[in-house]
Scaffold this active site. Sequence first.
Site, mmCIF file in Angstrom:
data_model
loop_
_atom_site.group_PDB
_atom_site.id
_atom_site.type_symbol
_atom_site.label_atom_id
_atom_site.label_comp_id
_atom_site.label_asym_id
_atom_site.label_seq_id
_atom_site.Cartn_x
_atom_site.Cartn_y
_atom_site.Cartn_z
ATOM 1 N N ASN A 128 0.754 -0.748 -0.155
ATOM 2 C CA ASN A 128 -0.011 0.030 0.008
ATOM 3 C C ASN A 128 0.947 0.756 0.334
ATOM 4 O O ASN A 128 1.756 1.358 0.652
ATOM 5 C CB ASN A 128 -0.975 -0.007 1.226
ATOM 6 C CG ASN A 128 -0.398 0.013 2.630
ATOM 7 O OD1 ASN A 128 -0.188 1.470 2.607
ATOM 8 N ND2 ASN A 128 -0.011 -0.766 3.551
ATOM 9 N N ASN A 130 -0.262 4.458 1.672
ATOM 10 C CA ASN A 130 -0.739 5.235 2.229
ATOM 11 C C ASN A 130 -0.099 6.032 2.712
ATOM 12 O O ASN A 130 -0.920 6.721 3.926
ATOM 13 C CB ASN A 130 -2.322 5.084 2.757
ATOM 14 C CG ASN A 130 -2.705 4.418 1.979
ATOM 15 O OD1 ASN A 130 -2.728 3.594 1.058
ATOM 16 N ND2 ASN A 130 -4.607 5.007 1.865
ATOM 17 N N CYS A 177 -9.075 -4.293 0.382
ATOM 18 C CA CYS A 177 -8.634 -5.472 1.140
ATOM 19 C C CYS A 177 -8.463 -6.765 0.218
ATOM 20 O O CYS A 177 -7.478 -7.319 -0.118
ATOM 21 C CB CYS A 177 -9.138 -5.837 2.316
ATOM 22 S SG CYS A 177 -10.614 -6.867 1.796
ATOM 23 N N ASP A 206 -10.930 -4.314 15.707
ATOM 24 C CA ASP A 206 -10.734 -3.166 17.626
ATOM 25 C C ASP A 206 -9.781 -2.279 17.811
ATOM 26 O O ASP A 206 -8.873 -2.254 18.161
ATOM 27 C CB ASP A 206 -10.664 -4.076 18.044
ATOM 28 C CG ASP A 206 -10.489 -4.486 19.864
ATOM 29 O OD1 ASP A 206 -11.032 -2.486 19.831
ATOM 30 O OD2 ASP A 206 -9.778 -4.907 20.419
ATOM 31 N N ASP A 208 -9.499 0.223 19.414
ATOM 32 C CA ASP A 208 -8.234 1.025 20.697
ATOM 33 C C ASP A 208 -8.061 -0.415 21.868
ATOM 34 O O ASP A 208 -8.100 -0.473 23.190
ATOM 35 C CB ASP A 208 -9.621 1.439 21.810
ATOM 36 C CG ASP A 208 -10.906 0.621 22.171
ATOM 37 O OD1 ASP A 208 -11.042 -0.551 21.390
ATOM 38 O OD2 ASP A 208 -12.070 1.241 22.652
ATOM 39 N N ASN A 210 -9.151 -3.368 23.330
ATOM 40 C CA ASN A 210 -9.552 -3.795 24.606
ATOM 41 C C ASN A 210 -10.165 -5.358 24.043
ATOM 42 O O ASN A 210 -11.444 -5.535 24.874
ATOM 43 C CB ASN A 210 -10.739 -3.085 24.868
ATOM 44 C CG ASN A 210 -11.682 -2.741 24.268
ATOM 45 O OD1 ASN A 210 -12.740 -2.846 23.463
ATOM 46 N ND2 ASN A 210 -13.057 -1.884 25.046
ATOM 47 N N ASP A 229 -14.930 1.580 16.744
ATOM 48 C CA ASP A 229 -14.537 0.205 16.424
ATOM 49 C C ASP A 229 -15.387 0.471 15.832
ATOM 50 O O ASP A 229 -16.523 1.406 15.127
ATOM 51 C CB ASP A 229 -15.131 -0.909 17.584
ATOM 52 C CG ASP A 229 -14.056 -0.630 18.753
ATOM 53 O OD1 ASP A 229 -12.527 -0.042 18.501
ATOM 54 O OD2 ASP A 229 -14.227 -0.583 20.006
ATOM 55 N N HIS A 235 -13.294 -8.953 5.285
ATOM 56 C CA HIS A 235 -12.068 -8.828 5.367
ATOM 57 C C HIS A 235 -11.336 -9.537 4.236
ATOM 58 O O HIS A 235 -11.313 -10.863 5.281
ATOM 59 C CB HIS A 235 -11.118 -7.580 6.491
ATOM 60 C CG HIS A 235 -10.029 -7.196 6.287
ATOM 61 N ND1 HIS A 235 -9.941 -6.609 5.390
ATOM 62 C CD2 HIS A 235 -8.795 -7.409 7.262
ATOM 63 C CE1 HIS A 235 -8.621 -5.668 5.986
ATOM 64 N NE2 HIS A 235 -8.136 -6.998 7.108
ATOM 65 N N ASP A 258 -0.736 -8.808 7.010
ATOM 66 C CA ASP A 258 -1.975 -7.725 6.768
ATOM 67 C C ASP A 258 -1.768 -6.223 5.801
ATOM 68 O O ASP A 258 -1.144 -5.413 6.306
ATOM 69 C CB ASP A 258 -3.290 -7.670 7.731
ATOM 70 C CG ASP A 258 -4.367 -6.899 6.994
ATOM 71 O OD1 ASP A 258 -4.336 -6.387 5.801
ATOM 72 O OD2 ASP A 258 -5.260 -7.184 7.439
#
Length: 266
Positions: A128, A130, A177, A206, A208, A210, A229, A235, A258
């Site tokens: 990628n 980016n 993806c 996810d 953050d 957690n 989130d 994906h 990934d």
Amino acid sequence: FIISSPANAVIGRYNLILQVTSGNKIFSRFLGQFVLLFNPWCPGDGVYVANENERQEYVLNENGIIFVGNAKYIEARGWYYGQFQDHLLNICLTMLDLSLYYRQDAAIDVSRRGDPKYVGRVISSMINGNDNDNGVLLGKWQGSFHSHENPSRWDGSVVILQKWRQDNYKPVQYGQCWVFAGVMCTVLRCLGIPTRLVSNFNSAHDVDRNLSIDKYYDSSGKSLNIGKDSTWDYHVWNESWFIRPDLGTSYNGWQVLDATPQEQSK
């Protein structure tokens, strides 16, 4: 005569020079160049795969199917990896030399190219564009695609990698993806690393970390725009087969890579 390289030798382009000593005189002759790759057929190589059928599938197969869609309607898309097509190997080797890792310290970068874990990390960054590193594809998930290629139109890696080279290594627009995963599979197989694609439906993102997907509502039940989130319809990412001497033998095998630019990482 026979030349044998160490199983953990650095991959890439080599010059072959013959040196002859006769008395006090030394003669050298340049014999040519060769390219050294990872070798899944070599038991001493970190990417060794014992099963021949798996080597045929995960290294030599130039065609595959990528599963996309959603959990209630899974679509199978054909994809042409084309890892043995003309000029693909040169493009993949150039990709290593364009990376930020190489530009920051070329000597250290090259010295680590015998480690499939390190090479996989460099390639996952370079697929990628980016993060402004001359990567192969720019990701885009919303807005108009009319002035560039809609990600859904791609059906193989070769045309993408060739366009990247023809445009002087300017990121191709656009990828999502499954496109990132398809191109990454091509590059890693081309370099000799056994690689496959994985599709996951109702895929949790996810942010953050957690280990839960958090959604917030006010007292009246109205959804609040708090937190980042999310859950995606699907994906797609890659797994590559190699040993993990840094973690221990119980971690040898399929390793997750990934290339989709979700969040910046090191």
